[in-house]
Enzyme design. Structure first.
Site, PDB file in Angstrom:
ATOM      1  N   GLU A  89       0.819  -1.210   0.000  1.00  0.00           N
ATOM      2  CA  GLU A  89       0.000   0.000   0.000  1.00  0.00           C
ATOM      3  C   GLU A  89       0.856   1.265   0.000  1.00  0.00           C
ATOM      4  OE1 GLU A  89      -3.058   0.232  -0.556  1.00  0.00           O
ATOM      5  OE2 GLU A  89      -4.114  -1.553   0.156  1.00  0.00           O
ATOM      6  N   GLU A 133      -3.666 -10.660  -0.344  1.00  0.00           N
ATOM      7  CA  GLU A 133      -4.533 -10.628   0.834  1.00  0.00           C
ATOM      8  C   GLU A 133      -5.921 -11.011   0.368  1.00  0.00           C
ATOM      9  OE1 GLU A 133      -4.389  -6.875   3.014  1.00  0.00           O
ATOM     10  OE2 GLU A 133      -2.237  -6.729   2.649  1.00  0.00           O
TER      11      GLU A 133
HETATM   12  C1  IPT Z   1      -5.053  -3.963   3.602  1.00  0.00           C
HETATM   13  C2  IPT Z   1      -3.675  -3.787   4.121  1.00  0.00           C
HETATM   14  O1  IPT Z   1      -2.724  -4.133   3.159  1.00  0.00           O
HETATM   15  C3  IPT Z   1      -3.394  -4.572   5.348  1.00  0.00           C
HETATM   16  O2  IPT Z   1      -2.213  -4.103   5.935  1.00  0.00           O
HETATM   17  C4  IPT Z   1      -4.533  -4.468   6.303  1.00  0.00           C
HETATM   18  O3  IPT Z   1      -4.697  -3.144   6.678  1.00  0.00           O
HETATM   19  C5  IPT Z   1      -5.758  -4.941   5.636  1.00  0.00           C
HETATM   20  O4  IPT Z   1      -6.041  -4.149   4.534  1.00  0.00           O
HETATM   21  C6  IPT Z   1      -6.962  -4.835   6.529  1.00  0.00           C
HETATM   22  O5  IPT Z   1      -6.829  -5.458   7.736  1.00  0.00           O
HETATM   23  S1  IPT Z   1      -5.434  -2.478   2.744  1.00  0.00           S
HETATM   24  C7  IPT Z   1      -7.152  -2.332   2.581  1.00  0.00           C
HETATM   25  C8  IPT Z   1      -7.466  -0.932   2.143  1.00  0.00           C
HETATM   26  C9  IPT Z   1      -7.707  -3.266   1.597  1.00  0.00           C
END
Ligand code: IPT
Length: 973
Positions: free
Chosen positions: A420, A490
């Site tokens: 990010e 993710e």
């Molecule tokens: C995403 C992040 O990469 C991760 O660090 C964490 O914050 C996660 O979300 C949520 O728990 S970023 C999000 C805007 C999709």
């Protein structure tokens, strides 16, 4: 005229630092002497960076009245609150975005440690024969040794070394480290986690003998076509490389090719070797493997791998990111035992020992750099440091510190630029440098959807349908991207109850080649142990800006107990699929490993008659190669004499492995032999009728309030408040994330008032035909269930009947008005006297909780648990604990049989209390156990960050009928 001292200008300087040595390969040990400087240090905290001068760094300074801290550690987690407090934000910077400036209020910890060189430490040979290494300091440190200023650095989760040989004395060395919580570096470290200043990784003094090893690069590739490995160790200091097991003894820089066993996460074959230079012997652990992008896929040793991964932040509920070796090992063991095969080191390089463990136990690692500038999204990425040349040296410094440190780990199969951080020239520069330094590993970064700088197409939280579009090449995108595999760096946000939909993702990953799996967000809840709150989350330390329990979104609870999400994930990603075969009486076994055959596993088969296991036997399954499957005949099933019979086949480790003992269950499957017999209807035609007597109505073994129709007792058991229930304490996934584009039902449920439904009694009917309702054999209670202020409601009919022994409640529900949201749940709830409830026994899914889209790991059987143990301790309390597919349950003297099967929940508090609780310690058991028998539940999904439940798991209001047969508990079932 400026009155401001310039002594702390480095804090806001975008450059990475001053005085440090070039980064180099990290190794766990060598025969050169080393001295750990971990332990108790003196600490003086100041409120600003420039509050104190550097007098403390001079030898002879008396720090006798200073506090003490443990290094490695974060000062805010020590001193019982005397040293400030942790603060949590997701992506917002906790200070004004004014790069590179940081607040004047900048907690600064002066750390002091006096040490002697141990006996036997080689006599100073003059010059630079010692190095001082810091493995991690957040966020900026200035260092003095024996009064000499040796430099300063930023890059919190990266190593920094100084040459200190010329400064060392045999005794009384004074090491002074000034650590600032905020620095220009903080702008590059905006990860979603607690802000935790301190020297949180090891501090070590390393002897560097003449002729010692410098940087070195172990190139150990594997030719899958030839079965040969090629080893070449490039070394700054020349020497020899030996691998006795392979008979290798070559000069550094000289390649040698010979037959070897390859390394993979499934078969982590390591060869012990030694790099010997004139002055040092460095043990090597060599794994031969080749990572390549071929045919649009990431292949290791010629095979496309499927990542069954997790995102791992470093976390310990008391020590924060200061992890001890046992905790790191526990993480690896837990991953291996739960079929996880990959880890993304979100969002920074981990403690180096973690990678040693990944090499040894076998995990694919995406090693991610310590770079995140997420807060700039608030200004559309304007002024983003990753697109500002002034910051590029700092970014390149971070890339180099990661790659140089970790390049000799076979487990590291991809480099990640960070997380990010938008897009920009700085990131491109990082990618270019990494590609040139290590062409043998792909580069990953999610923020670059055109894949200009990356070798995989990476996305986060894509909905299932979108994943499938990409899989089928229908998503368009840049030319380059179309030729790359998709990896979900993710997905499946494991916040609170959930994540839902894992099995549906996995089905897609297995179906389409272009999908190479993903990494669940995230491994562990970052809850902080707290004396009053159980586990603290954002806001619990009075932060002015925070993101609440968004920091508790892991597959493990903070104490590393697996949550139901991890149990579900283990089942979904199991490397052996066991399912009913095409022919009756057979089971189909499929090897879903990428490299290993099934010879390490043994299989057992058992049959269950009404959930009760009747003996287990070995099942002979051929040692299938990856991808192969076989249909195997099951042993003959016992005669269930009309009962429900099913089989269970389990795949167990045949022998003890480094990560689990023999008998550890790797995979399992179940199938039906005979289906559940019909539930006997109790009542119609039995002649048993409701009998009114004053204020009471009696119907067989049940009694009711004649005015309201409310049931009072069944089989002598007092039953309180039985009625339709549609509410659940909203989960984090029900509530959803504000930025999530889909409709979020949790807030809409509350707005509609589903948490405050009113129950209007329309009629209580006992008479036969002509008496205004009922059929004479039943007590019929008609109600309308609806929230104040709205027209939407549910017409509910409770029809009670009995055959004299059993009592049946048939519920029918008809929605009225226009329903524009699904229901959270649909069923009945009632209270039982907690003092006599005892344990719960049930035949159905277990042992843990399940919801419509989290039920893969729910195993049919007979289970027993105490009511407190049926609760899942989500750090922020919310709906939990439902057991799926329940045929019958017994508790508190009642037996309840469902038609059809139902979801069973029992808790020592109401859903309303659960809903109101902020922390587990808010929940205090009452005098009543509240039981929910649900006909249906709304799915869970992943909307706390990603998509909601798939449409097929939504619970839309519609006409519904379901019934329960109550009787006195049988005792033995
Ligand atoms: C995403 C992040 O990469 C991760 O660090 C964490 O914050 C996660 O979300 C949520 O728990 S970023 C999000 C805007 C999709």
């Amino acid at each position: 005229m400026s009155l401001r001292t310039t002594a702390t200008d480095y804090v806001e300087d975008v450059s990475p630092g001053r005085g440090t040595l070039p980064p180099r390969a990290r190794y766990a040990s060598s025969d050169a002497a080393s001295l750990s400087l971990n332990g108790r240090w003196r600490l003086r905290l100041s409120a600003t960076a420039d509050a104190e001068d550097d007098a403390f760094a001079a030898p002879g300074y008396d720090a006798g009245d200073w506090a003490e801290v443990t290094v490695p550690g974060h000062w805010v987690l020590q001193g019982d609150g005397a040293f400030g407090a942790p603060a949590y934000t997701n992506h917002l910077y906790p200070f004004p975005v004014d790069p590179p400036y940081v607040p004047t209020e900048n907690p600064t910890g002066d750390h002091l440690r006096v040490f002697d060189l141990p006996e036997g430490w080689p006599a100073p040979a003059g010059g630079d024969d010692a190095v001082l290494r810091f493995d991690g300091v957040e966020s900026c440190a200035r260092v003095w040794l024996n009064g000499t200023d040796i430099g300063e650095f930023k890059g919190s989760r990266l190593p920094h070394e100084f040459a200190v040989g010329a400064l060392l004395k045999p005794a009384g060395n004074v090491l002074a480290v000034r650590v600032h919580q905020w620095s220009a570096g903080s702008y590059l470290e905006d990860q979603d986690q607690w802000w935790l200043p301190g020297i949180f990784r090891d501090v070590t003094l390393l002897h560097r003998p003449a002729g010692c090893a410098g940087d070195f690069f172990v190139h150990a590739s594997y030719g899958h076509a030839t079965g040969e490995g090629t080893l070449r160790v490039d070394s700054e200091t020349g020497g020899r490389v030996t691998v006795p097991e392979l008979g290798i003894d070559v000069a550094t820089g000289e390649p040698v090719t010979l037959p070897v066993d390859p390394w993979s996460a499934e078969t982590p074959r390591l060869y012990d070797g030694v790099l010997a230079t004139a002055g040092e012997r460095v043990p090597l652990r060599i794994g031969f493997r080749t990572v390549a992008l071929e045919d649009g896929l990431v292949k290791v040793n010629g095979k496309a791998v499927l990542f069954k991964g997790v995102n791992r932040h470093e976390w310990h509920p008391e020590r924060g990111r200061a992890l001890d070796p046992d905790t790191m090992r526990e993480d690896v063991l837990l991953m291996k035992r739960h079929n996880v095969n990959a880890v993304r080191t979100s969002h920074y390089p981990p403690h180096p020992a973690f990678l040693d463990l990944c090499d040894e136990y076998g995990l694919w690692v995406v090693d991610e750099c310590d770079v995140e500038t997420h807060g700039f999204v608030e200004q559309d990425w304007r002024d983003n440091p990753t697109d500002d040349d002034r910051w590029t040296p700092a970014l390149l410094d971070r890339a180099a510190r990661m790659v140089e440190r970790d390049k000799n780990h076979p487990s590291v199969v991809m480099w990640s630029l960070g997380n990010e951080a938008g897009t920009g020239r700085g990131l491109t520069a990082m990618a270019d440098w990494i590609h040139s330094r290590d062409p043998a590993r792909p580069v990953h970064y999610e923020g670059d959807h055109d894949c200009r700088d990356t070798d995989v197409y990476s996305r986060m939280y894509l909905p299932h349908a979108e994943v499938e579009r990409v899989a089928r090449g229908l998503d368009g995108g840049s030319r380059r991207r179309r030729d790359l595999p998709l990896v979900l760096c993710e997905y499946a946000h494991a916040m609170g109850n959930g994540p839902g939909g894992l099995a549906d993702y996995q089905a897609l990953f297995e179906r389409y080649d272009r999908l190479q799996g993903g990494f669940v967000w995230e491994w562990i809840d970052h809850g902080i142990r707290h004396p009053e709150l159980g586990y603290a989350y954002g806001g619990d330390f009075g932060e002015e800006l925070h993101d609440g329990n968004f920091v508790c979104d892991g597959l493990l609870f903070p104490d590393r107990t697996p949550s139901p999400g991890l149990i579900e994930y283990k089942k979904v990603i199991e490397p052996v699929r066991i399912e009913a075969g095409d022919a009756a009486g057979t089971v189909r076994v499929t090897n879903r490993y990428d490299f290993a055959d099934l010879s390490a596993l043994e299989f057992t088969c058992s049959h269950q008659v009404d959930g009760r296991t009747a003996g287990a036997r070995r099942l002979a399954v051929p040692p299938l190669a990856p991808g192969e499957s076989a249909e195997v005949e099951l042993p003959e099933a016992p005669d269930g004499e009309g009962a429900e019979v099913h089989w269970t086949v389990r795949a167990l480790l045949a022998d003890t492995t480094p990560w689990a003992g023999a008998g550890h269950e790797v995979a399992w499957g179940q199938g039906a032999v005979t289906h559940r017999p019909a539930v006997p209807a109790a009542g119609p035609g039995s002649g048993v009728r409701p009998v009114a007597d004053g204020g009471r109505i009696t119907l067989g073994p049940a009694s009711f309030d004649a005015r309201t129709g409310a049931v009072r007792t069944i089989a002598g058991v007092a039953v309180e408040g039985l009625r339709l229930d549609v509410w659940r304490a909203t989960t984090d996934n029900d509530d959803g994330a504000p930025w999530q584009p889909d409709t979020r039902y949790g807030p809409l449920w509350r707005e509609l008032g589903l948490h405050r439904m009113r129950h209007r009694t329309v009629a209580v009917e006992t008479g036969g035909a002509g008496s205004g309702g009922g059929d004479g054999e039943a007590l019929v209670v008609r109600t309308r269930v609806a929230p104040a202020g709205r027209e939407q409601g549910l017409g509910v009919t409770y029809r009670w009947s009995s055959d004299g022994t059993l009592v049946q409640l048939a519920v029918s529900v008809v929605p009225e008005g226009g329903w524009t949201v699904p229901l959270p749940r649909l069923g009945i709830r009632f209270g039982l006297d907690a003092s006599v409830t005892g344990s719960v026994r049930w035949f159905g899914g277990g042992p843990g909780e399940a919801y419509p889209d989290t039920s893969a790991a729910s195993r049919l059987g007979r289970w027993e648990a105490e009511v407190p143990d049926l609760q899942t301790p989500y750090v922020r309390p919310q709906e939990n604990g439902a057991r799926a597919d329940v045929r019958w349950a017994e508790l508190g003297g009642l037996r309840i049989e469902g038609d059809p099967v139902f979801w069973f929940t029992a808790r020592p508090w109401t859903s309303e209390r659960l809903d109101a609780a902020r922390h587990l310690t808010d929940l205090v058991p009452g005098d009543t156990v509240w039981v929910n028998l649900d006909h249906a539940q709304h799915g869970i999904g992943s909307q706390s960050c990603g998509p909601g439940p798939l449409p097929r798991y939504e619970l839309w209001a519609g006409p519904a009928e379901f019934s329960f047969v109550f009787s006195g508990q049988r005792g033995s079932g």
